[in-house]
Design a protein around this motif. Structure first.
Motif, PDB file in Angstrom:
ATOM      1  N   TYR A   1       0.857  -1.052   0.104  1.00 29.17           N
ATOM      2  CA  TYR A   1      -0.056   0.200  -0.057  1.00 29.17           C
ATOM      3  C   TYR A   1       0.907   1.146  -0.077  1.00 29.17           C
ATOM      4  O   TYR A   1       0.688   2.126  -0.776  1.00 29.17           O
ATOM      5  N   ILE A   2       1.779   1.079   0.866  1.00 30.47           N
ATOM      6  CA  ILE A   2       3.092   2.404   0.935  1.00 30.47           C
ATOM      7  C   ILE A   2       3.295   2.654  -0.464  1.00 30.47           C
ATOM      8  O   ILE A   2       3.662   3.777  -1.019  1.00 30.47           O
ATOM      9  N   ALA A   3       3.965   1.570  -1.026  1.00 30.22           N
ATOM     10  CA  ALA A   3       4.582   1.608  -2.433  1.00 30.22           C
ATOM     11  C   ALA A   3       3.734   2.020  -3.636  1.00 30.22           C
ATOM     12  O   ALA A   3       4.203   2.971  -4.374  1.00 30.22           O
TER      13      ALA A   3
ATOM     14  N   SER B   1      -8.686  10.665   2.083  1.00 30.51           N
ATOM     15  CA  SER B   1      -7.490  10.037   2.496  1.00 30.51           C
ATOM     16  C   SER B   1      -7.736   9.421   3.742  1.00 30.51           C
ATOM     17  O   SER B   1      -8.533   9.653   4.592  1.00 30.51           O
ATOM     18  N   ILE B   2      -6.812   8.371   4.198  1.00 36.96           N
ATOM     19  CA  ILE B   2      -7.010   7.635   5.244  1.00 36.96           C
ATOM     20  C   ILE B   2      -7.206   8.487   6.604  1.00 36.96           C
ATOM     21  O   ILE B   2      -7.832   7.960   7.611  1.00 36.96           O
ATOM     22  N   GLY B   3      -6.474   9.487   6.755  1.00 39.58           N
ATOM     23  CA  GLY B   3      -6.291  10.451   7.700  1.00 39.58           C
ATOM     24  C   GLY B   3      -7.487  11.577   7.633  1.00 39.58           C
ATOM     25  O   GLY B   3      -7.345  12.583   8.584  1.00 39.58           O
ATOM     26  N   GLY B   4      -8.227  11.788   6.465  1.00 47.61           N
ATOM     27  CA  GLY B   4      -9.047  13.032   6.277  1.00 47.61           C
ATOM     28  C   GLY B   4     -10.356  13.029   7.214  1.00 47.61           C
ATOM     29  O   GLY B   4     -10.745  11.846   7.690  1.00 47.61           O
TER      30      GLY B   4
ATOM     31  N   VAL C   1      -8.371  -0.730   8.612  1.00 46.28           N
ATOM     32  CA  VAL C   1      -8.269   0.523   8.042  1.00 46.28           C
ATOM     33  C   VAL C   1      -8.975   0.681   6.822  1.00 46.28           C
ATOM     34  O   VAL C   1      -9.070  -0.431   6.203  1.00 46.28           O
ATOM     35  N   VAL C   2      -9.685   1.642   6.818  1.00 45.01           N
ATOM     36  CA  VAL C   2     -10.773   1.666   5.518  1.00 45.01           C
ATOM     37  C   VAL C   2      -9.830   2.139   4.219  1.00 45.01           C
ATOM     38  O   VAL C   2      -9.186   3.366   4.611  1.00 45.01           O
ATOM     39  N   ILE C   3      -9.730   1.694   3.414  1.00 44.25           N
ATOM     40  CA  ILE C   3      -8.958   1.959   2.334  1.00 44.25           C
ATOM     41  C   ILE C   3      -9.638   2.435   1.091  1.00 44.25           C
ATOM     42  O   ILE C   3      -9.084   3.188   0.071  1.00 44.25           O
TER      43      ILE C   3
ATOM     44  N   MET D   1     -11.864  -2.496   3.517  1.00 36.13           N
ATOM     45  CA  MET D   1     -11.185  -2.314   4.548  1.00 36.13           C
ATOM     46  C   MET D   1      -9.729  -3.289   4.404  1.00 36.13           C
ATOM     47  O   MET D   1      -9.963  -4.416   3.916  1.00 36.13           O
ATOM     48  N   LEU D   2      -8.829  -2.924   5.457  1.00 35.52           N
ATOM     49  CA  LEU D   2      -7.621  -3.719   5.564  1.00 35.52           C
ATOM     50  C   LEU D   2      -7.943  -4.403   7.086  1.00 35.52           C
ATOM     51  O   LEU D   2      -8.611  -3.751   7.857  1.00 35.52           O
TER      52      LEU D   2
END
Length: 461
Positions: free
Chosen positions: A190-192, A235-238, A256-258, A270-271
């Motif tokens: 996900y980060i990549a 965004s995930i922190g939005g 985490v909702v993605i 979600m993850l």
């Protein structure tokens, strides 16, 4: 329990004043509560969504309830909503043995068995994943994410995607901050992907699912992929990100909702960290708020999910579906309840053909047989309400909402195979606000003037 109390409880039940029932019955000393009192108290708890409290009350009268099919039915209802599906199936099965042929019991038994089987598959898969995670600890370097997979043409470069999803590539400091805030280590894949492009709408937005969901029989759809950050709402922190969906919408706090979905909040991707722990490699799941936050497994990890996204064109069966639904509304047999209601109509000639005519227009306009918030759907809500309350004039709001699905929504051959209860309550609230449906002593009915309008529209259909 004296007759005056019974009548009061019945009235409150019809008016959906469940808390008043609870308050009144709790005021009776526990030693003085008989079987009927405890049963009504537990039913009110069920109707309030307090299933643990309901089950505790049912246990108090379990000995007396051994030959009561209604006791088993209500216990099964509690267990089902507590996601104890195997036990719920046992309760509904016993209720069915004591009183065979009840359609509600048979339906809940069917649902419980389906959910139990799905739950068992999920538990076996998670157990295997936990075991695999233990074996793989410290077993070498991680593979490079998305090797042999081109991301060049992955994203849709639209203005909406840029404005709503896309942020600058995340820094390591931002990633660490978001992970600390969420309480989960984000997958390396996900980060990549987010370092390649931080959020957006992929060109392929569908993913094959092993089981039916609220979206489709064989797949789910996403609107976009949330990026790592706080700047954009998506965004995930939005402000519309993962914590918002969990804390405000009630999604399970298991990861985490993605991805958001076309339902605008009523389902998400979600993850899922339940099997791997907060620092492990999470599965990807679909969570359906409309179905009591039902979880459906999608992929073993985020990279597998991304690789598995396909075009919506692969599932475009719209023409075949339309033809099938046109045949259904023209020739499908009415449900027993709808057929019964139609036999009692004298105001409209050939009432069955009038209903089929309206529903044919709906399929022609939409391409499928479903009711939403459009003009023709509202007409069919009105027609069903008129038909039912004409035959059963002592109907309360709760009773009508419970019986609605037996006319067309789950009507068999002439049926839709499902519905969103929110559309029905919205229609009912609107008609009451307009003064076209009135409530008298807990009973609902059309005004005479509006009933005449509905009859006129039926005659002209």
């Amino acid at each position: 329990m004296d007759q005056a109390l019974i009548e009061q409880l019945n009235q409150w039940h019809e008016e959906d004043e469940q808390q008043q029932i609870v308050d009144l019955l709790l005021a009776i000393p526990e030693k003085e509560r008989d079987y009927e009192t405890v049963s009504r108290l537990a039913r009110a708890y069920n109707n309030l969504g307090l299933y643990e409290e309901a089950l505790n009350e049912f246990k108090k009268i379990s000995d007396a309830g051994q030959q009561d099919p209604l006791w088993y039915y209500r216990v099964g209802y509690s267990l089902y909503h507590l996601k104890r599906y195997e036990e719920a199936a046992q309760a509904f099965r016993t209720s069915d043995k004591l009183e065979a042929g009840d359609q509600d019991t048979e339906l809940w038994l069917k649902w419980s068995l389906q959910k139990a089987e799905k739950q068992q598959r999920q538990e076996r898969r998670m157990a295997a994943k936990r075991a695999a995670a233990i074996e793989s600890r410290g077993s070498g370097a991680e593979e490079i994410p998305f090797s042999n997979f081109s991301l060049v043409d992955f994203w849709d470069d639209s203005e909406y995607a840029r404005n709503s999803y896309l942020s600058e590539p995340p820094t390591d400091e931002l990633i660490a901050s978001i992970e600390e805030e969420l309480g989960y280590k984000l997958p390396s894949s996900y980060i990549a992907l987010m370092k390649q492009q931080n959020g957006g709408i992929p060109k392929n937005t569908c993913f094959r699912a092993e089981e039916p969901t609220s979206w489709a029989e064989d797949h789910i759809a996403i609107t976009g992929i949330l990026g790592i950050g706080r700047e954009k709402s998506y965004s995930i922190g939005g402000d519309l990100g993962s914590r918002f969906m969990i804390e405000e919408w009630g999604y399970p706090d298991i990861g985490v909702v993605i991805c958001d979905c076309p339902s605008a909040g009523h389902d998400v991707v979600m993850l899922d960290y339940r099997a791997c722990g907060r620092d492990g490699e999470p599965e990807v799941i679909h969570v359906d708020q409309e179905d009591d936050y039902e979880i459906t497994y999608l992929a073993d990890n985020f990279e597998a999910f991304i690789r598995g996204l396909v075009s919506e064109e692969e599932f475009d069966t719209s023409e075949e579906d339309k033809e099938a639904d046109l045949y259904k509304v023209s020739h499908g047999k009415f449900s027993p309840l709808l057929g019964e209601l139609c036999t009692r109509v004298s105001e409209v000639e050939q009432i069955e053909q009038k209903i089929r005519s309206i529903c044919t227009r709906i399929v022609e306009e939409k391409g499928h047989f479903s009711f939403h918030a459009d003009e023709l759907s509202y007409l069919m809500y009105d027609v069903q309400f008129w038909l039912y309350t004409k035959s059963y004039p002592d109907t309360s709001r709760e009773q009508y909402l419970a019986i609605y699905e037996k006319m067309i929504a789950f009507g068999g051959e002439f049926g839709q195979g499902g519905y969103a209860p929110g559309w029905i309550t919205e229609w009912l609230d609107r008609r009451m606000h307009e003064g076209r449906i009135v409530q008298e002593n807990g009973r609902l009915r059309f005004t005479d003037q509006f009933a005449a309008e509905v009859i006129k529209q039926l005659r002209e259909a």
